[in-house]
Design a protein around this motif. Structure first.
Motif, PDB file in Angstrom:
ATOM      1  N   ASN A 120     -26.427   3.173 -18.575  1.00  0.00           N
ATOM      2  CA  ASN A 120     -26.395   1.960 -17.777  1.00  0.00           C
ATOM      3  C   ASN A 120     -27.578   1.040 -18.064  1.00  0.00           C
ATOM      4  O   ASN A 120     -27.413  -0.173 -18.156  1.00  0.00           O
ATOM      5  N   ALA A 121     -28.754   1.589 -18.238  1.00  0.00           N
ATOM      6  CA  ALA A 121     -29.921   0.751 -18.536  1.00  0.00           C
ATOM      7  C   ALA A 121     -29.746   0.057 -19.889  1.00  0.00           C
ATOM      8  O   ALA A 121     -30.044  -1.135 -20.027  1.00  0.00           O
ATOM      9  N   LEU A 122     -29.256   0.792 -20.890  1.00  0.00           N
ATOM     10  CA  LEU A 122     -28.988   0.200 -22.203  1.00  0.00           C
ATOM     11  C   LEU A 122     -28.020  -0.973 -22.084  1.00  0.00           C
ATOM     12  O   LEU A 122     -28.233  -2.052 -22.657  1.00  0.00           O
ATOM     13  N   THR A 123     -26.953  -0.765 -21.339  1.00  0.00           N
ATOM     14  CA  THR A 123     -25.913  -1.769 -21.214  1.00  0.00           C
ATOM     15  C   THR A 123     -26.402  -2.996 -20.437  1.00  0.00           C
ATOM     16  O   THR A 123     -26.139  -4.133 -20.830  1.00  0.00           O
ATOM     17  N   PHE A 124     -27.136  -2.769 -19.365  1.00  0.00           N
ATOM     18  CA  PHE A 124     -27.664  -3.906 -18.606  1.00  0.00           C
ATOM     19  C   PHE A 124     -28.668  -4.709 -19.423  1.00  0.00           C
ATOM     20  O   PHE A 124     -28.660  -5.947 -19.395  1.00  0.00           O
ATOM     21  N   ALA A 125     -29.532  -4.032 -20.178  1.00  0.00           N
ATOM     22  CA  ALA A 125     -30.492  -4.763 -21.023  1.00  0.00           C
ATOM     23  C   ALA A 125     -29.749  -5.615 -22.045  1.00  0.00           C
ATOM     24  O   ALA A 125     -30.073  -6.794 -22.239  1.00  0.00           O
ATOM     25  N   ALA A 126     -28.741  -5.043 -22.686  1.00  0.00           N
ATOM     26  CA  ALA A 126     -27.959  -5.801 -23.673  1.00  0.00           C
ATOM     27  C   ALA A 126     -27.235  -6.968 -23.031  1.00  0.00           C
ATOM     28  O   ALA A 126     -27.088  -8.025 -23.648  1.00  0.00           O
ATOM     29  N   GLY A 127     -26.803  -6.803 -21.796  1.00  0.00           N
ATOM     30  CA  GLY A 127     -26.115  -7.883 -21.093  1.00  0.00           C
ATOM     31  C   GLY A 127     -26.976  -9.121 -20.920  1.00  0.00           C
ATOM     32  O   GLY A 127     -26.450 -10.224 -20.784  1.00  0.00           O
ATOM     33  N   VAL A 184     -33.676  -4.051 -28.960  1.00  0.00           N
ATOM     34  CA  VAL A 184     -34.404  -4.018 -30.226  1.00  0.00           C
ATOM     35  C   VAL A 184     -33.901  -5.127 -31.146  1.00  0.00           C
ATOM     36  O   VAL A 184     -34.672  -5.775 -31.845  1.00  0.00           O
ATOM     37  N   HIS A 185     -32.574  -5.327 -31.136  1.00  0.00           N
ATOM     38  CA  HIS A 185     -31.959  -6.363 -31.979  1.00  0.00           C
ATOM     39  C   HIS A 185     -30.650  -6.805 -31.345  1.00  0.00           C
ATOM     40  O   HIS A 185     -29.877  -5.978 -30.866  1.00  0.00           O
ATOM     41  N   THR A 186     -30.404  -8.105 -31.370  1.00  0.00           N
ATOM     42  CA  THR A 186     -29.130  -8.644 -30.906  1.00  0.00           C
ATOM     43  C   THR A 186     -28.502  -9.481 -32.004  1.00  0.00           C
ATOM     44  O   THR A 186     -29.174 -10.324 -32.598  1.00  0.00           O
ATOM     45  N   GLY A 187     -27.219  -9.219 -32.262  1.00  0.00           N
ATOM     46  CA  GLY A 187     -26.419 -10.058 -33.149  1.00  0.00           C
ATOM     47  C   GLY A 187     -25.424 -10.840 -32.312  1.00  0.00           C
ATOM     48  O   GLY A 187     -25.545 -10.912 -31.093  1.00  0.00           O
ATOM     49  N   ALA A 208     -25.640  -5.371 -29.728  1.00  0.00           N
ATOM     50  CA  ALA A 208     -27.089  -5.244 -29.581  1.00  0.00           C
ATOM     51  C   ALA A 208     -27.466  -3.773 -29.757  1.00  0.00           C
ATOM     52  O   ALA A 208     -26.705  -2.880 -29.382  1.00  0.00           O
ATOM     53  N   VAL A 209     -28.623  -3.545 -30.337  1.00  0.00           N
ATOM     54  CA  VAL A 209     -29.203  -2.209 -30.430  1.00  0.00           C
ATOM     55  C   VAL A 209     -30.308  -2.150 -29.379  1.00  0.00           C
ATOM     56  O   VAL A 209     -31.162  -3.038 -29.308  1.00  0.00           O
ATOM     57  N   VAL A 210     -30.266  -1.108 -28.560  1.00  0.00           N
ATOM     58  CA  VAL A 210     -31.169  -1.023 -27.418  1.00  0.00           C
ATOM     59  C   VAL A 210     -31.809   0.359 -27.369  1.00  0.00           C
ATOM     60  O   VAL A 210     -31.157   1.365 -27.646  1.00  0.00           O
ATOM     61  N   ARG A 211     -33.089   0.404 -26.989  1.00  0.00           N
ATOM     62  CA  ARG A 211     -33.835   1.649 -26.809  1.00  0.00           C
ATOM     63  C   ARG A 211     -34.117   1.830 -25.325  1.00  0.00           C
ATOM     64  O   ARG A 211     -34.360   0.857 -24.612  1.00  0.00           O
ATOM     65  N   CYS A 212     -34.106   3.072 -24.872  1.00  0.00           N
ATOM     66  CA  CYS A 212     -34.390   3.364 -23.467  1.00  0.00           C
ATOM     67  C   CYS A 212     -35.311   4.568 -23.373  1.00  0.00           C
ATOM     68  O   CYS A 212     -35.015   5.634 -23.925  1.00  0.00           O
ATOM     69  N   ASP A 213     -36.436   4.387 -22.695  1.00  0.00           N
ATOM     70  CA  ASP A 213     -37.342   5.495 -22.394  1.00  0.00           C
ATOM     71  C   ASP A 213     -37.126   5.873 -20.935  1.00  0.00           C
ATOM     72  O   ASP A 213     -37.091   5.005 -20.061  1.00  0.00           O
ATOM     73  N   GLN A 271     -31.191   5.786 -27.553  1.00  0.00           N
ATOM     74  CA  GLN A 271     -30.938   4.555 -28.294  1.00  0.00           C
ATOM     75  C   GLN A 271     -29.442   4.385 -28.406  1.00  0.00           C
ATOM     76  O   GLN A 271     -28.712   5.357 -28.603  1.00  0.00           O
ATOM     77  N   GLY A 272     -28.995   3.131 -28.279  1.00  0.00           N
ATOM     78  CA  GLY A 272     -27.566   2.910 -28.335  1.00  0.00           C
ATOM     79  C   GLY A 272     -27.188   1.549 -28.849  1.00  0.00           C
ATOM     80  O   GLY A 272     -28.051   0.676 -29.048  1.00  0.00           O
ATOM     81  N   THR A 273     -25.893   1.392 -29.068  1.00  0.00           N
ATOM     82  CA  THR A 273     -25.309   0.124 -29.472  1.00  0.00           C
ATOM     83  C   THR A 273     -24.397  -0.349 -28.363  1.00  0.00           C
ATOM     84  O   THR A 273     -23.576   0.417 -27.848  1.00  0.00           O
ATOM     85  N   VAL A 274     -24.568  -1.592 -27.976  1.00  0.00           N
ATOM     86  CA  VAL A 274     -23.773  -2.190 -26.924  1.00  0.00           C
ATOM     87  C   VAL A 274     -22.978  -3.331 -27.547  1.00  0.00           C
ATOM     88  O   VAL A 274     -23.523  -4.136 -28.316  1.00  0.00           O
ATOM     89  N   LEU A 275     -21.694  -3.376 -27.234  1.00  0.00           N
ATOM     90  CA  LEU A 275     -20.789  -4.360 -27.833  1.00  0.00           C
ATOM     91  C   LEU A 275     -20.404  -5.437 -26.838  1.00  0.00           C
ATOM     92  O   LEU A 275     -20.211  -5.150 -25.647  1.00  0.00           O
ATOM     93  N   SER A 276     -20.260  -6.642 -27.317  1.00  0.00           N
ATOM     94  CA  SER A 276     -19.738  -7.722 -26.499  1.00  0.00           C
ATOM     95  C   SER A 276     -18.259  -7.467 -26.257  1.00  0.00           C
ATOM     96  O   SER A 276     -17.520  -7.144 -27.181  1.00  0.00           O
ATOM     97  N   ALA A 277     -17.828  -7.621 -25.026  1.00  0.00           N
ATOM     98  CA  ALA A 277     -16.415  -7.427 -24.689  1.00  0.00           C
ATOM     99  C   ALA A 277     -15.673  -8.760 -24.668  1.00  0.00           C
ATOM    100  O   ALA A 277     -14.493  -8.799 -24.322  1.00  0.00           O
TER     101      ALA A 277
END
Length: 139
Positions: A62-69, A101-104, A108-113, A130-136
């Motif tokens: 959830n944190a990864l996804t919210f950050a990417a949002g 970390v990076h958004t296209g 987006a590629v996101v890191r979570c500690d 670390q994960g990849t979040v996709l635009s829907a």
């Protein structure tokens, strides 16, 4: 970058029945980052009294996804993530701190500690994800 408020992020989180069950809350949100906190309680622990790994995975996801949002817009889905458990998690609060970390254009590629915080405020790193979040949004 999409400007969403902390309040609207919490409303989205509250719309997830599992998030309400766990008692998660968004404590920081914006500019490519998000923090999701969960108060540790007995129902969220495993047989040795540590916070269950599934709760850590939930918080990271959830944190990864919210950050990417904050960079892709509100309509996002987790594409996948990996998590490494560093040490058993115990304390008063679990804090999942995610940063893009990076958004296209479409992902987006996101890191979570993930840290636990004890009653004195001491923080202990317990997992890294670390994960990849996709635009829907439609292409």
């Amino acid at each position: 970058m999409t400007e969403l408020s902390l309040e609207s992020a919490q409303q989205v989180l509250d719309a997830q029945p599992f998030s309400r069950l766990v008692g998660a809350r968004i404590t920081e949100f914006g500019k490519g980052a998000a923090v999701l906190d969960v108060e540790v309680r007995e129902e969220l622990t495993q047989q040795n009294g540590f916070l269950h790994g599934g709760v850590l995975s939930y918080a990271a996801d959830n944190a990864l996804t919210f950050a990417a949002g904050t960079t892709l817009g509100a309509a996002v889905l987790t594409g996948g993530f990996s998590i490494q458990y560093v040490r058993p998690a115990s304390g008063r609060t679990l804090s999942a701190r995610a940063e893009v970390v990076h958004t296209g254009r479409r992902q987006a590629v996101v890191r979570c500690d993930l840290y636990t915080v004890d009653d004195e405020g001491a923080q202990t790193l317990c997992a890294v994800a670390q994960g990849t979040v996709l635009s829907a949004r439609p292409a």
